[in-house]
Design a protein around this motif. Structure first.
Motif, mmCIF file in Angstrom:
data_model
loop_
_atom_site.group_PDB
_atom_site.id
_atom_site.type_symbol
_atom_site.label_atom_id
_atom_site.label_comp_id
_atom_site.label_asym_id
_atom_site.label_seq_id
_atom_site.Cartn_x
_atom_site.Cartn_y
_atom_site.Cartn_z
ATOM 1 N N VAL A 151 0.716 -0.880 -0.019
ATOM 2 C CA VAL A 151 0.052 -0.062 -0.170
ATOM 3 C C VAL A 151 0.607 1.540 -0.353
ATOM 4 N N ILE A 152 1.519 1.371 0.815
ATOM 5 C CA ILE A 152 3.480 2.830 0.774
ATOM 6 C C ILE A 152 3.388 2.554 -0.934
ATOM 7 N N LEU A 153 3.633 1.985 -1.217
ATOM 8 C CA LEU A 153 4.679 1.494 -2.246
ATOM 9 C C LEU A 153 3.791 2.474 -3.310
ATOM 10 N N ASN A 154 2.129 2.218 -3.568
ATOM 11 C CA ASN A 154 0.936 2.481 -4.341
ATOM 12 C C ASN A 154 0.655 4.257 -4.026
ATOM 13 N N LEU A 155 1.557 4.162 -2.663
ATOM 14 C CA LEU A 155 0.729 6.186 -2.326
ATOM 15 C C LEU A 155 2.143 6.478 -3.465
ATOM 16 N N LEU A 156 2.971 6.185 -3.556
ATOM 17 C CA LEU A 156 4.324 6.499 -3.625
ATOM 18 C C LEU A 156 4.808 6.775 -5.774
ATOM 19 N N LEU A 157 3.722 5.627 -5.942
ATOM 20 C CA LEU A 157 3.593 5.924 -6.909
ATOM 21 C C LEU A 157 2.334 6.929 -7.473
ATOM 22 N N LEU A 158 1.494 7.079 -6.513
ATOM 23 C CA LEU A 158 0.591 7.986 -6.994
ATOM 24 C C LEU A 158 1.481 9.527 -7.270
ATOM 25 N N LEU A 159 2.603 9.361 -5.818
ATOM 26 C CA LEU A 159 2.919 10.686 -5.749
ATOM 27 C C LEU A 159 3.312 11.274 -6.655
ATOM 28 N N VAL A 160 4.684 10.266 -6.824
ATOM 29 C CA VAL A 160 5.412 10.118 -8.741
ATOM 30 C C VAL A 160 4.478 10.471 -9.639
ATOM 31 N N VAL A 161 3.911 10.245 -9.982
ATOM 32 C CA VAL A 161 2.592 9.952 -11.512
ATOM 33 C C VAL A 161 2.394 11.237 -11.854
ATOM 34 N N LEU A 162 1.352 11.569 -10.492
ATOM 35 C CA LEU A 162 0.319 11.889 -10.388
ATOM 36 C C LEU A 162 1.220 13.837 -9.629
ATOM 37 N N TRP A 163 1.706 13.785 -9.169
ATOM 38 C CA TRP A 163 2.182 15.406 -8.210
ATOM 39 C C TRP A 163 3.515 15.379 -8.870
ATOM 40 N N VAL A 164 4.667 14.733 -9.034
ATOM 41 C CA VAL A 164 5.863 15.206 -9.383
ATOM 42 C C VAL A 164 5.664 14.990 -11.190
ATOM 43 N N VAL A 193 -8.597 10.732 -3.783
ATOM 44 C CA VAL A 193 -9.467 10.501 -2.855
ATOM 45 C C VAL A 193 -8.683 8.840 -2.605
ATOM 46 N N ALA A 194 -8.437 8.343 -3.673
ATOM 47 C CA ALA A 194 -7.718 6.855 -3.429
ATOM 48 C C ALA A 194 -6.696 7.368 -2.254
ATOM 49 N N PRO A 195 -5.636 8.179 -2.703
ATOM 50 C CA PRO A 195 -4.751 8.758 -0.803
ATOM 51 C C PRO A 195 -5.313 8.094 0.297
ATOM 52 N N LEU A 196 -7.035 8.891 0.790
ATOM 53 C CA LEU A 196 -6.569 8.741 2.422
ATOM 54 C C LEU A 196 -7.011 7.213 2.200
ATOM 55 N N PHE A 197 -7.358 6.672 1.146
ATOM 56 C CA PHE A 197 -8.174 4.897 1.690
ATOM 57 C C PHE A 197 -6.481 5.032 2.080
ATOM 58 N N LEU A 198 -5.412 4.397 1.635
ATOM 59 C CA LEU A 198 -4.765 4.014 1.137
ATOM 60 C C LEU A 198 -4.008 4.261 2.440
ATOM 61 N N ILE A 199 -4.108 5.848 3.026
ATOM 62 C CA ILE A 199 -3.029 6.129 4.267
ATOM 63 C C ILE A 199 -4.582 5.431 5.270
ATOM 64 N N SER A 200 -6.008 5.889 5.203
ATOM 65 C CA SER A 200 -6.415 4.708 6.397
ATOM 66 C C SER A 200 -5.474 3.431 6.386
ATOM 67 N N GLY A 201 -5.951 2.325 5.641
ATOM 68 C CA GLY A 201 -5.548 1.317 5.152
ATOM 69 C C GLY A 201 -4.200 1.211 5.366
ATOM 70 N N VAL A 202 -3.400 1.342 5.441
ATOM 71 C CA VAL A 202 -2.540 1.595 6.407
ATOM 72 C C VAL A 202 -2.117 1.878 7.969
ATOM 73 N N ILE A 203 -2.970 2.690 7.676
ATOM 74 C CA ILE A 203 -2.617 2.905 9.802
ATOM 75 C C ILE A 203 -3.188 1.624 10.229
ATOM 76 N N ILE A 204 -4.858 1.105 9.786
ATOM 77 C CA ILE A 204 -5.417 0.316 10.151
ATOM 78 C C ILE A 204 -4.825 -1.118 9.936
ATOM 79 N N GLY A 205 -4.497 -1.290 9.667
ATOM 80 C CA GLY A 205 -3.015 -2.283 8.697
ATOM 81 C C GLY A 205 -2.027 -2.888 9.909
ATOM 82 N N PHE A 206 -1.722 -1.806 10.504
ATOM 83 C CA PHE A 206 -0.846 -1.497 11.234
ATOM 84 C C PHE A 206 -1.001 -1.542 12.712
#
Length: 302
Positions: A151-164, A193-206
């Protein structure tokens, strides 16, 4: 997996196929987990049974399916879902690793077959540990954090593609590839929207992983030991990312501010095929293709 597709592949259509396929596998695994949970409760096996997670997937489920009508039919479905899920993870992670190595070390592209079989051989040897009586505990412990890592890797991918790289360039490039517009509202969902769900998933999963390791083992002490070992391996893997960033920053020239700007801006992101590259250059400016180098040069001149 774009490196293994034709440049004009309709990624818009296949993205939907992949998402629906993933969703189908996940729903199938969830149904099996629910079925397994109630079956084990009915036959009196507590949830704290050793190796409850991975052990039951391969042993208890086939046993449970023999109590149903048409057991061969349900067993075939179970093995198919399990095989698809395993193959999905294996192919994506393996080729993601190899593609990263090919991009970083171009000399490996000449020995792709050797690199592939060598990597598989190393993984096969190291996996022997996880097949032992004690290794299954390490496998179960590490696997609890593997989903968090993905999930964290997916977050980084979104950061690189859609923000950088940027939303506009992303939509422009997709249109250049398939002559089909990637809707802005879809990009908005993936970008915000997707990053919010991914961040929530990381916290809950941890949190769930920590609780599971502490209270679903034979003793609390063993749970703490395995949690400690897992966190060490988890952090060591992620320490490689900032280490790589430091190496890249040191490899550039100029003041620290210019180095950082150079490293976080897109540079030379264009088609690798000469024919498509020429068409890309004719349609878009060379300045935009070498965005990073142009801007940094202007800053250095100022």
């Amino acid at each position: 997996m774009a490196s293994y597709n034709n440049f004009k592949t309709n990624i818009y259509k296949y993205s939907w196929f992949m998402c629906l396929g993933h969703l189908g596998v996940i729903i199938g695994i969830a149904c099996i987990s629910i079925f397994l949970k109630y079956f084990m409760q009915n036959i009196g096996i507590p949830k704290t049974y050793p190796h409850y997670g991975e052990f039951t997937d391969f042993v208890t489920v086939p046993f449970a399916l023999t109590f149903l009508e048409w057991p061969n039919f349900w067993t075939l479905i179970f093995l198919t879902i399990l095989g698809l899920g395993s193959l999905n993870i294996l192919v994506i992670q393996l080729f993601s690793l190899l593609t990263s190595l090919y991009d970083e070390y171009e000399n490996l592209r000449d020995i792709k077959k050797h690199a592939l079989f060598g990597t598989v051989a190393i993984l096969l040897v190291t996996s022997i540990l996880f097949c032992s009586n004690h290794g299954i505990f390490f496998f179960e412990t590490l696997s609890k954090f593997s989903a968090i890592t993905q999930v964290i890797l997916n977050l980084l991918l979104l950061l690189v593609v859609l923000w950088v790289y940027g939303r506009e360039r992303f939509q422009r490039d997709v249109y250049f590839m398939i002559s089909q517009t990637y809707s802005t509202w879809m990009v908005f969902v993936v970008r915000f929207v997707a990053p919010l769900f991914l961040i929530s998933g990381v916290i809950i999963g941890f949190i769930l992983s920590v609780v599971s390791l502490l209270f679903h083992n034979d003793t609390l002490a063993s749970g703490i030991v395995f949690l400690f070992i897992t966190i060490i391996f988890f952090l060591l893997a992620w320490c490689l990312i900032p280490l790589y960033c430091i190496i890249k920053i040191k490899a550039t020239v100029g003041k620290i501010g210019i180095r950082l700007k150079r490293c976080v801006r897109p540079t030379d992101w264009y088609p690798a095929d000469p024919e498509y590259k020429q068409s890309y250059e004719e349609r878009f400016s060379t300045t935009d293709m070498s965005h990073q180098l142009t801007i940094v040069s202007e800053e250095e001149n100022n």
